[in-house]
Write a protein that holds these residues in place. Structure first.
Motif, PDB file in Angstrom:
ATOM      1  N   ASP A  80       1.095  -1.139   0.481  1.00  0.00           N
ATOM      2  CA  ASP A  80      -0.078  -0.167  -0.003  1.00  0.00           C
ATOM      3  C   ASP A  80       0.732   1.419  -0.422  1.00  0.00           C
ATOM      4  OD1 ASP A  80      -2.254  -1.778  -0.451  1.00  0.00           O
ATOM      5  OD2 ASP A  80      -3.087  -0.778   1.427  1.00  0.00           O
ATOM      6  N   SER A  81       2.373   1.356   0.919  1.00  0.00           N
ATOM      7  CA  SER A  81       3.104   2.263   0.400  1.00  0.00           C
ATOM      8  C   SER A  81       3.280   2.950  -0.921  1.00  0.00           C
ATOM      9  CB  SER A  81       4.109   1.526   1.559  1.00  0.00           C
ATOM     10  OG  SER A  81       4.758   0.861   0.565  1.00  0.00           O
ATOM     11  N   GLY A  82       3.344   1.779  -1.759  1.00  0.00           N
ATOM     12  CA  GLY A  82       3.825   1.666  -3.595  1.00  0.00           C
ATOM     13  C   GLY A  82       5.397   1.740  -3.755  1.00  0.00           C
ATOM     14  N   GLY A  83       5.977   1.057  -2.506  1.00  0.00           N
ATOM     15  CA  GLY A  83       7.422   0.622  -2.295  1.00  0.00           C
ATOM     16  C   GLY A  83       8.142   1.602  -3.105  1.00  0.00           C
ATOM     17  N   PRO A  84       8.622   1.067  -3.772  1.00  0.00           N
ATOM     18  CA  PRO A  84       9.764   2.353  -4.606  1.00  0.00           C
ATOM     19  C   PRO A  84       9.251   2.515  -5.865  1.00  0.00           C
ATOM     20  CG  PRO A  84      10.928  -0.240  -4.904  1.00  0.00           C
ATOM     21  CD  PRO A  84       9.243  -0.266  -3.883  1.00  0.00           C
ATOM     22  N   CYS A  85       8.700   2.601  -6.561  1.00  0.00           N
ATOM     23  CA  CYS A  85       6.973   2.560  -7.231  1.00  0.00           C
ATOM     24  C   CYS A  85       7.136   4.658  -7.332  1.00  0.00           C
ATOM     25  CB  CYS A  85       6.498   2.261  -7.816  1.00  0.00           C
ATOM     26  SG  CYS A  85       6.450   0.159  -7.960  1.00  0.00           S
ATOM     27  N   SER A  86       6.781   4.923  -8.054  1.00  0.00           N
ATOM     28  CA  SER A  86       6.605   6.277  -7.670  1.00  0.00           C
ATOM     29  C   SER A  86       4.351   6.596  -8.609  1.00  0.00           C
ATOM     30  CB  SER A  86       7.026   7.655  -8.882  1.00  0.00           C
ATOM     31  OG  SER A  86       6.334   8.972  -8.978  1.00  0.00           O
ATOM     32  N   ASN A 141       1.909   5.368   8.354  1.00  0.00           N
ATOM     33  CA  ASN A 141       2.524   6.826   8.771  1.00  0.00           C
ATOM     34  C   ASN A 141       3.639   7.503   8.979  1.00  0.00           C
ATOM     35  OD1 ASN A 141       0.722   5.006  11.552  1.00  0.00           O
ATOM     36  ND2 ASN A 141       0.437   7.252  11.802  1.00  0.00           N
ATOM     37  N   MET A 142       4.912   6.180   8.002  1.00  0.00           N
ATOM     38  CA  MET A 142       6.182   6.859   7.618  1.00  0.00           C
ATOM     39  C   MET A 142       5.349   7.474   6.169  1.00  0.00           C
ATOM     40  SD  MET A 142       8.675   4.014  10.034  1.00  0.00           S
ATOM     41  CE  MET A 142      10.288   4.716   8.534  1.00  0.00           C
ATOM     42  N   VAL A 143       5.503   5.838   5.304  1.00  0.00           N
ATOM     43  CA  VAL A 143       5.958   6.238   4.409  1.00  0.00           C
ATOM     44  C   VAL A 143       4.378   6.878   3.105  1.00  0.00           C
ATOM     45  CG1 VAL A 143       6.484   5.353   1.948  1.00  0.00           C
ATOM     46  CG2 VAL A 143       7.292   4.234   3.879  1.00  0.00           C
ATOM     47  N   GLY A 144       3.495   6.438   3.885  1.00  0.00           N
ATOM     48  CA  GLY A 144       1.452   6.953   3.730  1.00  0.00           C
ATOM     49  C   GLY A 144       1.543   6.103   2.567  1.00  0.00           C
ATOM     50  N   VAL A 145       0.478   5.816   2.337  1.00  0.00           N
ATOM     51  CA  VAL A 145      -0.158   5.238   0.909  1.00  0.00           C
ATOM     52  C   VAL A 145       0.061   5.688  -0.586  1.00  0.00           C
ATOM     53  CG1 VAL A 145      -2.434   4.200   0.000  1.00  0.00           C
ATOM     54  CG2 VAL A 145      -1.968   4.904   2.066  1.00  0.00           C
ATOM     55  N   HIS A 146       0.470   4.947  -0.913  1.00  0.00           N
ATOM     56  CA  HIS A 146       0.956   5.461  -2.298  1.00  0.00           C
ATOM     57  C   HIS A 146       2.248   6.393  -2.065  1.00  0.00           C
ATOM     58  CE1 HIS A 146      -1.976   3.195  -4.245  1.00  0.00           C
ATOM     59  NE2 HIS A 146      -2.666   5.050  -3.665  1.00  0.00           N
ATOM     60  N   PRO A 152      10.809   9.481   3.183  1.00  0.00           N
ATOM     61  CA  PRO A 152      10.445   8.511   1.481  1.00  0.00           C
ATOM     62  C   PRO A 152      10.591   6.551   1.553  1.00  0.00           C
ATOM     63  CG  PRO A 152      11.560  10.612   1.078  1.00  0.00           C
ATOM     64  CD  PRO A 152      11.732  10.188   2.646  1.00  0.00           C
ATOM     65  N   TYR A 153      10.557   5.715   0.599  1.00  0.00           N
ATOM     66  CA  TYR A 153      10.663   4.435   1.428  1.00  0.00           C
ATOM     67  C   TYR A 153      11.815   4.234   1.484  1.00  0.00           C
ATOM     68  CZ  TYR A 153      10.198  -0.857  -0.337  1.00  0.00           C
ATOM     69  OH  TYR A 153      10.386  -2.631   0.554  1.00  0.00           O
ATOM     70  N   GLY A 154      12.393   4.216   0.814  1.00  0.00           N
ATOM     71  CA  GLY A 154      14.218   3.888   0.739  1.00  0.00           C
ATOM     72  C   GLY A 154      14.638   4.349   2.089  1.00  0.00           C
ATOM     73  N   THR A 155      14.250   6.099   2.364  1.00  0.00           N
ATOM     74  CA  THR A 155      14.639   6.372   4.037  1.00  0.00           C
ATOM     75  C   THR A 155      14.137   5.594   5.491  1.00  0.00           C
ATOM     76  OG1 THR A 155      15.326   8.300   2.548  1.00  0.00           O
ATOM     77  CG2 THR A 155      14.480   8.066   5.375  1.00  0.00           C
ATOM     78  N   ALA A 156      12.966   5.107   5.051  1.00  0.00           N
ATOM     79  CA  ALA A 156      11.972   4.446   5.824  1.00  0.00           C
ATOM     80  C   ALA A 156      12.354   3.150   5.824  1.00  0.00           C
ATOM     81  CB  ALA A 156      10.873   4.358   5.243  1.00  0.00           C
ATOM     82  N   LEU A 157      12.799   2.697   4.798  1.00  0.00           N
ATOM     83  CA  LEU A 157      13.388   1.141   5.116  1.00  0.00           C
ATOM     84  C   LEU A 157      15.259   1.400   6.026  1.00  0.00           C
ATOM     85  CD1 LEU A 157      13.870  -0.507   1.639  1.00  0.00           C
ATOM     86  CD2 LEU A 157      12.982  -0.717   3.773  1.00  0.00           C
ATOM     87  N   ALA A 158      15.855   2.134   5.974  1.00  0.00           N
ATOM     88  CA  ALA A 158      16.751   3.054   6.811  1.00  0.00           C
ATOM     89  C   ALA A 158      16.924   2.720   8.318  1.00  0.00           C
ATOM     90  CB  ALA A 158      17.768   4.045   5.907  1.00  0.00           C
ATOM     91  N   VAL A 159      15.547   3.805   8.111  1.00  0.00           N
ATOM     92  CA  VAL A 159      14.762   3.395   9.028  1.00  0.00           C
ATOM     93  C   VAL A 159      15.215   2.511  10.295  1.00  0.00           C
ATOM     94  CG1 VAL A 159      13.328   4.646  11.509  1.00  0.00           C
ATOM     95  CG2 VAL A 159      14.212   6.131   9.039  1.00  0.00           C
ATOM     96  N   VAL A 160      14.878   1.243   9.174  1.00  0.00           N
ATOM     97  CA  VAL A 160      14.228   0.035  10.158  1.00  0.00           C
ATOM     98  C   VAL A 160      15.845   0.173  10.667  1.00  0.00           C
ATOM     99  CG1 VAL A 160      12.908  -2.301   9.471  1.00  0.00           C
ATOM    100  CG2 VAL A 160      11.589  -0.044   9.029  1.00  0.00           C
ATOM    101  N   MET A 161      16.320  -0.304   9.461  1.00  0.00           N
ATOM    102  CA  MET A 161      17.412  -1.203   9.660  1.00  0.00           C
ATOM    103  C   MET A 161      18.299  -0.271  10.671  1.00  0.00           C
ATOM    104  SD  MET A 161      21.005  -1.814   6.933  1.00  0.00           S
ATOM    105  CE  MET A 161      20.288  -2.520   6.289  1.00  0.00           C
TER     106      MET A 161
END
Length: 530
Positions: A80-86, A141-146, A152-161
């Motif tokens: 639902d976040s859209g991942g890396p897709c724009s 809450n972080m990336v948001g729907v779409h 951003p998705y990549g930054t959110a993954l960095a936060v998780v890491m």
């Protein structure tokens, strides 16, 4: 009359069946003894923990079947976040479809690694997978729907890491266990029961369970199990208590509970398998594959049976580019405290349920267990998924007798099979899993018997912990409320202790002053006396 040949044939059949079952029992006992005496059996301490190889196999199967839903649920939420897709790209839907398949694999692989390490390294029957709750926070809450959120998705993954790295450091230094042990025992016991209520609540809801309860505009929740419901909210449109899938799920629930009353091994499995098998038939009111475009697509995918997918979009998307934003640090702090409260408390609660705890409040293998889920979170973020934790569904395997790491290894093997048979495992309907969640929730309620309900200082915080978990749909909210009230109710005790200490110190100072005065008077020279 002796009954003729029919009676003799019946007696022969009974005798043959008895001989067959006796042979099976002897073969099972021989296998269990051989494994227990082997290097593997000694490593996993099968005899010490009073378990057997076949029991561990059944336990691993039960655990996997009750948590297999995470494969499709987690990938659906994260996509639902859209991942890396724009969202602005013309090929967004194609990219999103590819991302959803990537996230299925990104859900399974951490579950394999985490469960395998938990079994072999920590020797605990706890299965790991990307956590529910943090995945929703990550997406909505972080990336948001779409991708409409602040991170951003990549930054959110960095936060998780980063959160995983901090968590691993706390685990290695032994600080995580100390932080977790600061939680009072009554709160830990209430957490186990509250998690059980939370799990049962999820198992009764639409989308993930039986659909017995759903939203209400006037009472928040209400009885549903409707023949027609809103596909998004699950609200009842018509036909209360007329849902065919609910009644099929109820049949599975009765099969499971009847097997429990008879102490039949594998009782948690039979209800799930029965409901799932019935739901795979098309052109029925309970089918998993209705005659709709989505149903046809799911059925076509199900018929493939075998499918292996390589991650293409989500792996390696880690980006530290936007770490100058305050939202990033808020997200990091939130994920960290949720892990300290949720993940640690869940692990302690399940250890309590399984009888692994000791007098100091710890449990066997906790140091290694904490390192496993933290390090697996780092792996998960590198693949495109979120925080990994021990799943409360592991209690289903414990109920089947799982007491060693073999249970977790079996779960890892099932998830490995899921990599190759994803179409089959993704087709387990929620109304097959929901009944088991309710049963496991019931089992976890046994913890409340050890809470001192007669003492309001223990009972009130424990009750708030239990009740707020399902009602706020958050395990951490329940723990925070319980600990907060626990501290407040003891403020008066702390104040009284402080007053007593101050009085004691005052008396001590007065006594010391009097002694000094007396000593001074004794040493005054006679010539100084007038």
């Amino acid at each position: 009359m002796d009954g003729g040949p029919c009676k003799k044939l019946t007696e022969m059949s009974k005798s043959s069946w008895k001989n067959f079952t006796s042979s099976c029992h002897r073969a099972e006992n021989s296998l269990n003894r051989a494994v227990a005496d082997s290097l593997i059996g000694r490593y996993f301490k099968l005899d010490v923990r009073k378990s057997s190889f076949t029991t561990e196999l059944r336990a691993g199967t039960a655990t996997f079947l009750t948590m297999a839903y995470i494969i499709s649920v987690n990938s659906s939420i994260l996509s639902d976040s859209g991942g890396p897709c724009s969202f602005s790209d013309t090929n967004y839907q194609s990219c999103l479809s590819q991302t959803r398949s990537d996230l299925v694999v990104a859900t399974i692989v951490p579950a394999i690694i985490g469960s395998l390490l938990m079994g072999t390294f920590a020797n605990l029957p706890l299965a790991l997978a990307p956590a529910m709750g943090t995945n929703a926070y990550f997406t909505y809450n972080m990336v948001g729907v779409h991708g409409s959120g602040p991170v951003p998705y990549g930054t959110a993954l960095a936060v998780v890491m980063c959160e995983g790295c901090v968590f691993l450091a706390l685990s290695v230094l032994g600080l995580r266990s100390k932080l977790a042990r600061m939680i009072p025992r009554s709160i830990r016991l209430a957490s186990a029961a509250g998690i059980g209520l939370f799990l049962a609540f999820v198992g009764l809801q639409p989308h993930q369970g039986l659909s017995l309860i759903g939203p209400s505009p006037s009472t928040l929740v209400t009885l549903t199990a409707c023949s027609h419901s809103d596909p998004i909210t699950g609200a009842c449109l018509s036909g209360t208590m007329q849902s065919p899938t609910f009644w099929l799920g109820t049949a599975g629930f009765l099969i499971t509970t009847f097997a429990l009353t008879k102490n039949i091994k594998g009782s948690m499995i039979y209800g799930i398998l029965f409901v799932t098998f019935i739901s795979w038939f098309r052109n029925t009111s309970v089918t998993m594959f209705p005659d709709t475009p989505i149903g046809d697509s799911n059925y076509d995918y199900f018929k493939r049976v075998f499918d292996f997918h390589l991650i293409k979009n989500t792996a390696g998307m880690i980006s530290f580019k936007h770490f100058n934003r305050s939202e990033v640090w808020v997200a990091l702090s939130t994920l960290l405290y949720v892990d300290v409260l949720d993940a640690s408390s869940i692990m302690y609660s399940m250890a309590e349920f399984g009888g692994f705890t000791d007098e100091s409040g710890g449990f066997q293998g906790e140091y290694r267990a904490f390192m496993v889920d933290a390090s697996t979170t780092i792996v998960s973020s590198s693949l495109g998924a979120t925080t990994v934790t021990a799943f409360i569904e592991s209690t289903a395997g414990m109920r089947e007798g799982g007491r060693t790491g073999i249970t977790a290894v079996v779960v890892a093997l099932y998830f490995t099979a899921a990599l190759f048979f994803t179409p089959v495992f993704r087709s387990v309907p929620p109304w097959a899993v929901g009944p088991s969640m309710v049963v496991v929730g019931m089992m976890m309620m046994k913890m409340i018997k050890d809470i001192e309900w007669g003492d309001a200082k223990e009972g009130v915080p424990a009750f708030l912990t239990m009740i707020l978990m399902p009602l706020t749909y958050s395990i951490s909210n329940g723990i925070i409320a319980g600990i907060g009230v626990y501290v407040v109710l003891r403020l008066w005790d702390y104040f009284e202790s402080l007053v007593k200490w101050m009085r004691k110190m005052k008396k001590f100072m007065e006594d010391a002053h009097n002694q000094v005065s007396a000593a001074s008077a004794d040493t005054v020279p006679c010539s100084s006396v007038v």
